[in-house]
Write a protein that holds these residues in place. Structure first.
Motif, short mmCIF file in Angstrom:
data_model
loop_
_atom_site.label_atom_id
_atom_site.label_comp_id
_atom_site.label_asym_id
_atom_site.label_seq_id
_atom_site.Cartn_x
_atom_site.Cartn_y
_atom_site.Cartn_z
N VAL A 1 -21.26 62.92 9.10
CA VAL A 1 -21.90 62.22 10.22
C VAL A 1 -23.41 62.46 10.19
O VAL A 1 -24.20 61.54 10.46
N ALA A 2 -23.82 63.68 9.86
CA ALA A 2 -25.25 63.98 9.76
C ALA A 2 -25.92 63.10 8.72
O ALA A 2 -27.01 62.56 8.94
N LEU A 3 -25.26 62.92 7.59
CA LEU A 3 -25.83 62.10 6.52
C LEU A 3 -25.89 60.64 6.94
O LEU A 3 -26.84 59.91 6.61
N ALA A 4 -24.89 60.19 7.70
CA ALA A 4 -24.91 58.82 8.22
C ALA A 4 -26.12 58.61 9.12
O ALA A 4 -26.78 57.56 9.07
N PHE B 1 -26.97 53.20 19.13
CA PHE B 1 -26.94 54.40 18.30
C PHE B 1 -25.50 54.92 18.17
O PHE B 1 -25.05 55.28 17.08
N ALA B 2 -24.78 54.95 19.28
CA ALA B 2 -23.41 55.46 19.27
C ALA B 2 -22.52 54.64 18.34
O ALA B 2 -21.79 55.19 17.50
N ILE B 3 -22.59 53.31 18.49
CA ILE B 3 -21.73 52.43 17.69
C ILE B 3 -22.11 52.47 16.22
O ILE B 3 -21.25 52.60 15.33
N LYS B 4 -23.40 52.38 15.94
CA LYS B 4 -23.84 52.35 14.55
C LYS B 4 -23.55 53.67 13.84
O LYS B 4 -23.10 53.68 12.68
N LEU B 5 -23.80 54.79 14.51
CA LEU B 5 -23.54 56.09 13.91
C LEU B 5 -22.07 56.23 13.56
O LEU B 5 -21.71 56.70 12.47
N PHE B 6 -21.21 55.81 14.48
CA PHE B 6 -19.78 55.91 14.24
C PHE B 6 -19.35 55.02 13.06
O PHE B 6 -18.65 55.47 12.15
N MET C 1 -29.44 58.66 6.96
CA MET C 1 -29.62 57.49 6.09
C MET C 1 -29.80 56.18 6.85
O MET C 1 -30.32 55.21 6.30
N ASN C 2 -29.39 56.13 8.11
CA ASN C 2 -29.35 54.84 8.80
C ASN C 2 -30.26 54.72 10.03
O ASN C 2 -30.28 53.66 10.66
N PHE C 3 -31.00 55.76 10.34
CA PHE C 3 -31.87 55.70 11.51
C PHE C 3 -33.28 56.15 11.11
O PHE C 3 -33.64 57.33 11.25
N PRO C 4 -34.09 55.23 10.61
CA PRO C 4 -35.41 55.56 10.09
C PRO C 4 -36.33 56.24 11.11
O PRO C 4 -37.23 57.00 10.72
N SER C 5 -36.13 55.95 12.40
CA SER C 5 -37.04 56.50 13.42
C SER C 5 -36.72 57.95 13.78
O SER C 5 -37.52 58.60 14.47
N ILE C 6 -35.58 58.46 13.35
CA ILE C 6 -35.21 59.85 13.67
C ILE C 6 -35.62 60.74 12.50
O ILE C 6 -35.08 60.59 11.40
N GLN D 1 -21.13 53.69 10.58
CA GLN D 1 -21.68 54.09 9.29
C GLN D 1 -21.03 55.38 8.78
O GLN D 1 -20.88 55.56 7.57
N SER D 2 -20.65 56.25 9.70
CA SER D 2 -19.98 57.50 9.30
C SER D 2 -18.66 57.21 8.59
O SER D 2 -18.27 57.93 7.65
N LEU D 3 -17.98 56.15 9.00
CA LEU D 3 -16.68 55.82 8.41
C LEU D 3 -16.79 54.80 7.28
O LEU D 3 -16.17 54.95 6.23
N LEU D 4 -17.58 53.76 7.49
CA LEU D 4 -17.68 52.71 6.48
C LEU D 4 -18.28 53.23 5.17
O LEU D 4 -17.91 52.78 4.09
N LYS D 5 -19.18 54.18 5.27
CA LYS D 5 -19.78 54.77 4.08
C LYS D 5 -19.33 56.21 3.88
O LYS D 5 -19.97 56.98 3.16
N GLY D 6 -18.23 56.54 4.53
CA GLY D 6 -17.74 57.91 4.48
C GLY D 6 -17.46 58.41 3.08
O GLY D 6 -17.82 59.54 2.72
N SER D 7 -16.82 57.59 2.27
CA SER D 7 -16.48 58.01 0.90
C SER D 7 -17.74 58.27 0.08
O SER D 7 -17.83 59.25 -0.67
N GLU D 8 -18.72 57.41 0.25
CA GLU D 8 -20.00 57.56 -0.47
C GLU D 8 -20.69 58.86 -0.07
O GLU D 8 -21.18 59.61 -0.92
#
Length: 308
Positions: free
Chosen positions: A252-255, A211-216, A258-263, A218-225
């Motif tokens: 970060v909230a949007l990341a 969760f820590a790695i993916k959240l970080f 959008m990326n953690f279906p179980s939350i 996705q927050s940056l890789l899709k940051g512009s979007e």
């Protein structure tokens, strides 16, 4: 031990720093996140080690008094209940603690003034006086003494927290959370476990670490979007007047949304709204709630977000 509340805080901090320093090196930033999380785990062990070091210091004090040129009867026959505390001895012998201390080089060896200040707080307390007077001389009483000391004298102590914040910039937002896990660890200790008493792992499970790695990332890789979508809903606001941290929090909230279906969406929203109250402006919580609610509604209408 490192829960998702702390993970979110760390990710926010490193994403904020990523944009502030202008370096934009994703791998370096990711390593900084992992290092920051490791420092939180260090603090957990430092707290446990503090039990050991205060006990050792008091033993040295009593030994020095005995060896004075003309010691008093009280100095020759001191009350040794504190230094003979069975729980403290069990912590000192704990195999996991000893291994972590050795592998990571942590200690209070060069900070005796701080250890003495903590010891003085304990020795001058009613908790200590009651402990010496307690007729119940047992392992459970010894463990309960340290549980109460930690809960009432160490947790929330401004002097101790200020010292720790100065010791490591990584601990500024960790102390309260790590204290709760240290307290839980003390409660879980059992005499029968001896030196093999398990300590809390760095992460509860692999899911939290992932969760820590993916959240970080996705927050940056899709940051512009994410920022572009957020900006659409801030048209009635002057962007230069919006706190930069507010925009980071929403990104970060949007990341996470959008990326953690179980939350569930409301769980993510509540976590970041609460975080905004502490790390941004007094009005940020309501502002962020309004913007993200509009973004989430739009994403659902576009069928890009399918979860409650």
């Amino acid at each position: 031990m490192i829960n998702r509340i702390l993970i979110r805080i760390k990710v926010l901090q490193i994403v904020y720093a990523y944009y502030q320093n202008g370096n934009k090196d994703l791998k370096t930033a990711e390593n900084e996140l992992l290092f920051s999380l490791q420092k939180s785990y260090d603090l957990y062990h430092y707290f446990l080690l503090l039990i050991v070091e205060t006990t050792r210091l008091q033993k040295r004090v009593l030994d020095n008094r005995k060896n004075k040129y003309v010691p008093t009867q009280e100095e020759l026959n001191p009350n040794t209940r504190f230094v003979d505390n069975r729980f403290a001895a069990q912590v000192e012998a704990n195999e996991s603690l000893l291994a972590y201390v050795k592998d990571n080089g942590i200690s209070w060896n060069n900070e005796e003034d701080f250890v003495k200040s903590v010891l003085d707080i304990i020795l001058n307390s009613d908790i200590y006086a009651d402990y010496l007077a307690d007729a119940n001389d047992s392992y459970e009483a010894d463990r309960d003494f340290w549980r109460i000391v930690f809960k009432k004298l160490i947790c929330g102590n401004e002097e101790i927290e200020s010292y720790l914040e100065d010791k490591s910039i990584y601990w500024n937002d960790d102390i309260e959370i790590v204290q709760t896990f240290t307290l839980k660890t003390i409660k879980k200790f059992s005499e029968k476990e001896g030196s093999k008493q398990p300590l809390l792992p760095m992460f509860k499970d692999q899911d939290d670490q992932d969760f820590a790695i993916k959240l970080f990332r996705q927050s940056l890789l899709k940051g512009s979007e994410y920022r572009e979508r957020i900006q659409k809903h801030m048209k009635n606001w002057e962007s230069e007047r919006i706190a930069n941290m507010d925009q980071i929090i929403m990104q970060v909230a949007l990341a996470e949304i959008m990326n953690f279906p179980s939350i569930p969406v409301n769980v993510s929203l509540n976590e970041y709204i609460d975080t905004a109250k502490y790390y941004s402006t007094p009005k940020s919580g309501n502002f962020i709630n309004g913007i993200l609610d509009s973004v989430v509604t739009e994403l659902k209408n576009e069928r890009l977000l399918i979860k409650d």
